[in-house]
Design a protein around this motif. Structure first.
Motif, PDB file in Angstrom:
ATOM      1  N   ASP A 122       0.836  -1.210   0.000  1.00  0.00           N
ATOM      2  CA  ASP A 122       0.000   0.000   0.000  1.00  0.00           C
ATOM      3  C   ASP A 122       0.867   1.255   0.000  1.00  0.00           C
ATOM      4  OD1 ASP A 122      -2.627  -1.349   0.182  1.00  0.00           O
ATOM      5  OD2 ASP A 122      -1.801  -2.053   2.074  1.00  0.00           O
ATOM      6  N   ILE A 123       1.682   1.343  -1.042  1.00  0.00           N
ATOM      7  CA  ILE A 123       2.654   2.423  -1.206  1.00  0.00           C
ATOM      8  C   ILE A 123       2.397   3.105  -2.541  1.00  0.00           C
ATOM      9  CG2 ILE A 123       5.128   2.907  -1.568  1.00  0.00           C
ATOM     10  CD1 ILE A 123       5.639   0.435   0.284  1.00  0.00           C
ATOM     11  N   GLU A 124       2.560   4.405  -2.574  1.00  0.00           N
ATOM     12  CA  GLU A 124       2.406   5.145  -3.823  1.00  0.00           C
ATOM     13  C   GLU A 124       3.633   6.016  -4.075  1.00  0.00           C
ATOM     14  OE1 GLU A 124      -0.715   8.101  -6.193  1.00  0.00           O
ATOM     15  OE2 GLU A 124      -1.239   7.283  -4.226  1.00  0.00           O
ATOM     16  N   LEU A 125       4.297   5.760  -5.205  1.00  0.00           N
ATOM     17  CA  LEU A 125       5.434   6.564  -5.642  1.00  0.00           C
ATOM     18  C   LEU A 125       5.001   7.385  -6.837  1.00  0.00           C
ATOM     19  CD1 LEU A 125       8.385   3.967  -5.524  1.00  0.00           C
ATOM     20  CD2 LEU A 125       7.349   5.266  -3.647  1.00  0.00           C
ATOM     21  N   SER A 126       5.097   8.706  -6.724  1.00  0.00           N
ATOM     22  CA  SER A 126       4.713   9.589  -7.822  1.00  0.00           C
ATOM     23  C   SER A 126       5.822   9.666  -8.867  1.00  0.00           C
ATOM     24  CB  SER A 126       4.362  10.970  -7.274  1.00  0.00           C
ATOM     25  OG  SER A 126       3.240  10.890  -6.415  1.00  0.00           O
ATOM     26  N   ASP A 127       5.637  10.499  -9.879  1.00  0.00           N
ATOM     27  CA  ASP A 127       6.533  10.536 -11.034  1.00  0.00           C
ATOM     28  C   ASP A 127       7.991  10.772 -10.646  1.00  0.00           C
ATOM     29  OD1 ASP A 127       4.285  10.267 -12.594  1.00  0.00           O
ATOM     30  OD2 ASP A 127       4.209  12.374 -13.201  1.00  0.00           O
ATOM     31  N   HIS A 128       8.871   9.988 -11.284  1.00  0.00           N
ATOM     32  CA  HIS A 128      10.324  10.201 -11.226  1.00  0.00           C
ATOM     33  C   HIS A 128      10.906  10.122  -9.820  1.00  0.00           C
ATOM     34  CE1 HIS A 128      10.526  11.213 -15.498  1.00  0.00           C
ATOM     35  NE2 HIS A 128       9.392  11.880 -15.306  1.00  0.00           N
ATOM     36  N   VAL A 129      10.333   9.278  -8.986  1.00  0.00           N
ATOM     37  CA  VAL A 129      10.919   8.987  -7.678  1.00  0.00           C
ATOM     38  C   VAL A 129      12.058   7.988  -7.864  1.00  0.00           C
ATOM     39  CG1 VAL A 129      10.515   7.823  -5.470  1.00  0.00           C
ATOM     40  CG2 VAL A 129       8.874   9.516  -6.318  1.00  0.00           C
ATOM     41  N   VAL A 141       2.873   4.398   2.670  1.00  0.00           N
ATOM     42  CA  VAL A 141       3.734   5.557   2.452  1.00  0.00           C
ATOM     43  C   VAL A 141       3.388   6.207   1.125  1.00  0.00           C
ATOM     44  CG1 VAL A 141       6.125   6.244   1.929  1.00  0.00           C
ATOM     45  CG2 VAL A 141       5.638   4.787   3.899  1.00  0.00           C
ATOM     46  N   GLU A 142       3.420   7.538   1.095  1.00  0.00           N
ATOM     47  CA  GLU A 142       3.268   8.290  -0.144  1.00  0.00           C
ATOM     48  C   GLU A 142       4.531   9.126  -0.349  1.00  0.00           C
ATOM     49  OE1 GLU A 142      -0.260  10.638  -0.045  1.00  0.00           O
ATOM     50  OE2 GLU A 142      -1.575   8.927   0.385  1.00  0.00           O
ATOM     51  N   ILE A 143       5.141   8.990  -1.533  1.00  0.00           N
ATOM     52  CA  ILE A 143       6.351   9.738  -1.853  1.00  0.00           C
ATOM     53  C   ILE A 143       6.069  10.610  -3.069  1.00  0.00           C
ATOM     54  CG2 ILE A 143       8.781   9.603  -2.490  1.00  0.00           C
ATOM     55  CD1 ILE A 143       8.971   6.992  -1.004  1.00  0.00           C
ATOM     56  N   GLY A 144       6.264  11.920  -2.906  1.00  0.00           N
ATOM     57  CA  GLY A 144       5.926  12.869  -3.954  1.00  0.00           C
ATOM     58  C   GLY A 144       6.901  12.862  -5.111  1.00  0.00           C
ATOM     59  N   SER A 145       6.467  13.446  -6.209  1.00  0.00           N
ATOM     60  CA  SER A 145       7.218  13.461  -7.457  1.00  0.00           C
ATOM     61  C   SER A 145       8.633  14.014  -7.264  1.00  0.00           C
ATOM     62  CB  SER A 145       6.498  14.315  -8.499  1.00  0.00           C
ATOM     63  OG  SER A 145       5.210  13.812  -8.770  1.00  0.00           O
ATOM     64  N   PHE A 146       9.567  13.402  -7.986  1.00  0.00           N
ATOM     65  CA  PHE A 146      10.961  13.856  -8.077  1.00  0.00           C
ATOM     66  C   PHE A 146      11.735  13.743  -6.765  1.00  0.00           C
ATOM     67  CE2 PHE A 146       8.453  16.108 -11.270  1.00  0.00           C
ATOM     68  CZ  PHE A 146       9.071  15.649 -12.422  1.00  0.00           C
ATOM     69  N   SER A 147      11.220  12.959  -5.833  1.00  0.00           N
ATOM     70  CA  SER A 147      11.948  12.746  -4.586  1.00  0.00           C
ATOM     71  C   SER A 147      13.022  11.679  -4.773  1.00  0.00           C
ATOM     72  CB  SER A 147      10.991  12.336  -3.470  1.00  0.00           C
ATOM     73  OG  SER A 147      10.136  13.416  -3.131  1.00  0.00           O
ATOM     74  N   THR A 148      14.063  11.762  -3.943  1.00  0.00           N
ATOM     75  CA  THR A 148      15.186  10.831  -3.999  1.00  0.00           C
ATOM     76  C   THR A 148      15.388  10.194  -2.629  1.00  0.00           C
ATOM     77  OG1 THR A 148      16.343  12.104  -5.719  1.00  0.00           O
ATOM     78  CG2 THR A 148      17.673  10.611  -4.396  1.00  0.00           C
TER      79      THR A 148
END
Length: 216
Positions: A122-129, A141-148
């Motif tokens: 139940d994890i969501e990785l946005s664009d270009h993570v 966990v939710e990780i926003g776009s362009f995160s490293t």
């Protein structure tokens, strides 16, 4: 096999090439045409036997190659993605075969997951993570776009990372802690309280030591 170009020929670009080699070892998927860099960036003629160019058009447009952006800086990655997306390039998801992903893990365009990474459920990785070597991401966990997420970092359950966040090598974020947009968490830090946007936080427990100017 689909044509692909790696944008960025530095250390992470070479690591992404190894991710592609590992994927192809499982099933022939990608034909790597070479590396691309921004105009004006000094670069070698070849890397690992593949050409390097500042003119992406060198690789042709029939069909237009897919592009994987192997650039560490979230802001730089965002600019490149905006520019190339407007030209019609697609950004595939690359997952190393020796990464482990549980059920209901949603991956958006351009996500890269390296060897040894573990993402539970139940994890969501946005664009270009980017999820680097041996990093772990817990449930919900939710990780926003362009995160490293750097090598060996540990993200506990129910964490929310906004866009363009950088989590340093070996850093940890405990459960239910939000991290604001464009925040930077230093290597080895332990995040136990909310980190505001545009902040730089280091130490155990992590403390904000700097607020970055917002380019917007």
């Amino acid at each position: 096999m689909r044509n692909i170009v790696i944008y960025g020929c530095g250390g992470f670009g070479r690591e992404v090439l190894q991710v592609i080699h590992a994927i192809n070892a499982e099933a022939a998927t990608w034909n790597v045409l070479g590396f691309a860099v921004d105009p004006g960036i000094e670069h070698p003629e070849t890397v690992h036997g593949l050409p390097v160019t500042s003119e992406l058009s060198t690789f042709g447009d029939d069909p237009l190659p897919d592009v994987v952006i192997a650039i560490g800086s979230p802001a730089a990655r965002k600019g490149i993605a905006t520019r190339l997306g407007a030209r019609g390039h697609a950004f595939p998801v690359l997952v190393h075969p020796r990464a482990w992903l549980g059920e209901n893990v949603r991956l958006s365009d351009g996500v890269i997951i390296c060897a040894g990474a573990c993402l539970t459920t139940d994890i969501e990785l946005s664009d270009h993570v980017h999820i680097n070597l041996s990093a772990t991401v817990g449930h919900d966990v939710e990780i926003g776009s362009f995160s490293t997420i750097s090598p060996g970092a540990n993200i506990s359950g129910n964490v929310r990372l906004a866009e363009e966040v950088e989590i340093g090598t070996g850093a940890s974020i405990i459960q239910r802690i939000p991290v604001g947009r464009a925040a930077v968490i230093g290597a080895g830090a332990a995040v136990v309280r909310e980190i505001p946007e545009n902040s730089v936080a280091v130490g155990v427990p992590a403390k904000v030591i700097q607020t970055k100017s917002d380019p917007a």
